[in-house]
Design a protein around this motif. Structure first.
Motif, PDB file in Angstrom:
ATOM      1  N   ASN A 112      15.043  40.095 -40.025  1.00 23.36           N
ATOM      2  CA  ASN A 112      16.024  40.844 -40.809  1.00 23.36           C
ATOM      3  C   ASN A 112      17.420  40.853 -40.185  1.00 23.36           C
ATOM      4  O   ASN A 112      18.290  41.593 -40.627  1.00 23.36           O
ATOM      5  N   LYS A 113      17.593  40.022 -39.151  1.00 24.47           N
ATOM      6  CA  LYS A 113      18.897  39.865 -38.492  1.00 24.47           C
ATOM      7  C   LYS A 113      19.484  41.199 -38.038  1.00 24.47           C
ATOM      8  O   LYS A 113      20.653  41.504 -38.280  1.00 24.47           O
ATOM      9  N   LEU A 114      18.646  42.001 -37.369  1.00 25.22           N
ATOM     10  CA  LEU A 114      19.065  43.304 -36.864  1.00 25.22           C
ATOM     11  C   LEU A 114      19.120  43.294 -35.341  1.00 25.22           C
ATOM     12  O   LEU A 114      18.234  42.726 -34.697  1.00 25.22           O
ATOM     13  N   SER A 115      20.109  43.948 -34.792  1.00 25.99           N
ATOM     14  CA  SER A 115      20.141  44.158 -33.343  1.00 25.99           C
ATOM     15  C   SER A 115      19.258  45.365 -33.031  1.00 25.99           C
ATOM     16  O   SER A 115      18.845  46.106 -33.936  1.00 25.99           O
ATOM     17  N   GLN A 116      18.990  45.576 -31.766  1.00 21.70           N
ATOM     18  CA  GLN A 116      18.242  46.769 -31.378  1.00 21.70           C
ATOM     19  C   GLN A 116      19.003  48.022 -31.792  1.00 21.70           C
ATOM     20  O   GLN A 116      18.399  48.986 -32.268  1.00 21.70           O
ATOM     21  N   SER A 117      20.307  48.010 -31.638  1.00 21.38           N
ATOM     22  CA  SER A 117      21.131  49.164 -32.023  1.00 21.38           C
ATOM     23  C   SER A 117      21.042  49.435 -33.522  1.00 21.38           C
ATOM     24  O   SER A 117      20.922  50.591 -33.943  1.00 21.38           O
ATOM     25  N   GLU A 118      21.115  48.389 -34.303  1.00 22.42           N
ATOM     26  CA  GLU A 118      21.023  48.561 -35.761  1.00 22.42           C
ATOM     27  C   GLU A 118      19.651  49.095 -36.161  1.00 22.42           C
ATOM     28  O   GLU A 118      19.550  49.978 -37.019  1.00 22.42           O
ATOM     29  N   LEU A 119      18.599  48.569 -35.541  1.00 24.70           N
ATOM     30  CA  LEU A 119      17.250  49.058 -35.826  1.00 24.70           C
ATOM     31  C   LEU A 119      17.141  50.540 -35.470  1.00 24.70           C
ATOM     32  O   LEU A 119      16.570  51.324 -36.227  1.00 24.70           O
ATOM     33  N   ALA A 120      17.710  50.916 -34.343  1.00 19.11           N
ATOM     34  CA  ALA A 120      17.669  52.316 -33.916  1.00 19.11           C
ATOM     35  C   ALA A 120      18.366  53.213 -34.937  1.00 19.11           C
ATOM     36  O   ALA A 120      17.812  54.245 -35.352  1.00 19.11           O
ATOM     37  N   ILE A 121      19.538  52.827 -35.365  1.00 23.71           N
ATOM     38  CA  ILE A 121      20.296  53.629 -36.331  1.00 23.71           C
ATOM     39  C   ILE A 121      19.554  53.735 -37.654  1.00 23.71           C
ATOM     40  O   ILE A 121      19.401  54.825 -38.218  1.00 23.71           O
ATOM     41  N   LEU A 122      19.075  52.613 -38.170  1.00 21.47           N
ATOM     42  CA  LEU A 122      18.409  52.598 -39.467  1.00 21.47           C
ATOM     43  C   LEU A 122      17.074  53.346 -39.471  1.00 21.47           C
ATOM     44  O   LEU A 122      16.692  53.933 -40.480  1.00 21.47           O
ATOM     45  N   SER A 123      16.376  53.314 -38.348  1.00 16.84           N
ATOM     46  CA  SER A 123      15.046  53.930 -38.293  1.00 16.84           C
ATOM     47  C   SER A 123      15.074  55.378 -37.832  1.00 16.84           C
ATOM     48  O   SER A 123      14.120  56.117 -38.044  1.00 16.84           O
ATOM     49  N   GLY A 124      16.147  55.783 -37.168  1.00 21.34           N
ATOM     50  CA  GLY A 124      16.191  57.131 -36.610  1.00 21.34           C
ATOM     51  C   GLY A 124      15.454  57.239 -35.290  1.00 21.34           C
ATOM     52  O   GLY A 124      15.150  58.328 -34.815  1.00 21.34           O
ATOM     53  N   VAL A 125      15.162  56.091 -34.680  1.00 18.33           N
ATOM     54  CA  VAL A 125      14.506  56.031 -33.372  1.00 18.33           C
ATOM     55  C   VAL A 125      15.601  55.687 -32.358  1.00 18.33           C
ATOM     56  O   VAL A 125      16.444  54.841 -32.632  1.00 18.33           O
ATOM     57  N   SER A 126      15.598  56.332 -31.215  1.00 20.82           N
ATOM     58  CA  SER A 126      16.675  56.099 -30.252  1.00 20.82           C
ATOM     59  C   SER A 126      16.683  54.650 -29.756  1.00 20.82           C
ATOM     60  O   SER A 126      15.652  53.983 -29.703  1.00 20.82           O
ATOM     61  N   LEU A 127      17.879  54.188 -29.405  1.00 18.27           N
ATOM     62  CA  LEU A 127      18.029  52.840 -28.866  1.00 18.27           C
ATOM     63  C   LEU A 127      17.178  52.675 -27.611  1.00 18.27           C
ATOM     64  O   LEU A 127      16.509  51.651 -27.442  1.00 18.27           O
ATOM     65  N   ARG A 128      17.187  53.665 -26.759  1.00 17.76           N
ATOM     66  CA  ARG A 128      16.392  53.588 -25.527  1.00 17.76           C
ATOM     67  C   ARG A 128      14.896  53.404 -25.846  1.00 17.76           C
ATOM     68  O   ARG A 128      14.209  52.621 -25.191  1.00 17.76           O
ATOM     69  N   THR A 129      14.409  54.103 -26.858  1.00 17.90           N
ATOM     70  CA  THR A 129      12.996  53.952 -27.242  1.00 17.90           C
ATOM     71  C   THR A 129      12.735  52.545 -27.757  1.00 17.90           C
ATOM     72  O   THR A 129      11.729  51.925 -27.392  1.00 17.90           O
ATOM     73  N   ILE A 130      13.625  52.034 -28.595  1.00 15.05           N
ATOM     74  CA  ILE A 130      13.471  50.659 -29.103  1.00 15.05           C
ATOM     75  C   ILE A 130      13.430  49.688 -27.932  1.00 15.05           C
ATOM     76  O   ILE A 130      12.564  48.799 -27.867  1.00 15.05           O
ATOM     77  N   GLN A 131      14.338  49.858 -26.982  1.00 13.33           N
ATOM     78  CA  GLN A 131      14.377  48.979 -25.812  1.00 13.33           C
ATOM     79  C   GLN A 131      13.090  49.084 -25.004  1.00 13.33           C
ATOM     80  O   GLN A 131      12.543  48.064 -24.561  1.00 13.33           O
ATOM     81  N   HIS A 132      12.589  50.277 -24.824  1.00  8.26           N
ATOM     82  CA  HIS A 132      11.361  50.464 -24.044  1.00  8.26           C
ATOM     83  C   HIS A 132      10.151  49.907 -24.787  1.00  8.26           C
ATOM     84  O   HIS A 132       9.248  49.342 -24.151  1.00  8.26           O
ATOM     85  N   LEU A 133      10.111  50.053 -26.098  1.00  9.81           N
ATOM     86  CA  LEU A 133       8.998  49.498 -26.868  1.00  9.81           C
ATOM     87  C   LEU A 133       9.009  47.975 -26.793  1.00  9.81           C
ATOM     88  O   LEU A 133       7.965  47.356 -26.557  1.00  9.81           O
ATOM     89  N   GLU A 134      10.175  47.380 -26.981  1.00  6.70           N
ATOM     90  CA  GLU A 134      10.252  45.916 -26.923  1.00  6.70           C
ATOM     91  C   GLU A 134      10.005  45.399 -25.515  1.00  6.70           C
ATOM     92  O   GLU A 134       9.530  44.282 -25.344  1.00  6.70           O
ATOM     93  N   GLY A 135      10.329  46.182 -24.525  1.00  3.99           N
ATOM     94  CA  GLY A 135      10.103  45.783 -23.135  1.00  3.99           C
ATOM     95  C   GLY A 135       8.712  46.146 -22.641  1.00  3.99           C
ATOM     96  O   GLY A 135       8.409  45.971 -21.461  1.00  3.99           O
ATOM     97  N   GLN A 136       7.880  46.663 -23.541  1.00  2.00           N
ATOM     98  CA  GLN A 136       6.496  47.035 -23.234  1.00  2.00           C
ATOM     99  C   GLN A 136       6.420  48.091 -22.130  1.00  2.00           C
ATOM    100  O   GLN A 136       5.473  48.122 -21.349  1.00  2.00           O
ATOM    101  N   ARG A 137       7.413  48.969 -22.068  1.00  3.32           N
ATOM    102  CA  ARG A 137       7.423  50.000 -21.039  1.00  3.32           C
ATOM    103  C   ARG A 137       6.908  51.345 -21.535  1.00  3.32           C
ATOM    104  O   ARG A 137       6.832  52.292 -20.766  1.00  3.32           O
ATOM    105  N   THR A 138       6.603  51.424 -22.835  1.00  4.80           N
ATOM    106  CA  THR A 138       6.099  52.677 -23.384  1.00  4.80           C
ATOM    107  C   THR A 138       5.288  52.398 -24.640  1.00  4.80           C
ATOM    108  O   THR A 138       5.365  51.311 -25.202  1.00  4.80           O
ATOM    109  N   ARG A 139       4.518  53.381 -25.043  1.00  4.26           N
ATOM    110  CA  ARG A 139       3.789  53.320 -26.307  1.00  4.26           C
ATOM    111  C   ARG A 139       4.535  54.174 -27.320  1.00  4.26           C
ATOM    112  O   ARG A 139       5.207  55.128 -26.953  1.00  4.26           O
TER     113      ARG A 139
END
Length: 82
Positions: free
Chosen positions: A29-56
């Protein structure tokens, strides 16, 4: 969670599956992590940690990401996005 058009079951999977699924959705969908965070209401840090496999993902994060992904799928199929 019901069966999605393009299943979002990976949201409930192991961190590796979750990270790959989120990244696949973003790229498709050509989204950055920041855009995904804004659109979903999930924090950027959480998106980064999920993609980095650092959290569930907790249940609220899963619901927010699932909702966004389903809205994008409906829009792609030409249906109204609520």
């Amino acid at each position: 969670m019901g069966v999605g058009v393009e299943s979002t079951a990976f949201l409930l999977g192991e961190p590796k599956e979750l990270a790959a699924g989120i990244r696949r959705f973003r790229v498709k969908n050509k989204l950055s992590q920041s855009e995904l965070a804004i659109l979903s209401g999930v924090s950027l840090r959480t998106i980064q940690h999920l993609e980095g496999q650092r959290t569930r993902a907790n249940s609220l994060t899963v619901m927010r990401l699932d909702d966004l992904m389903r809205r994008y799928e409906r829009a792609r199929k030409g249906k109204a996005v609520a």
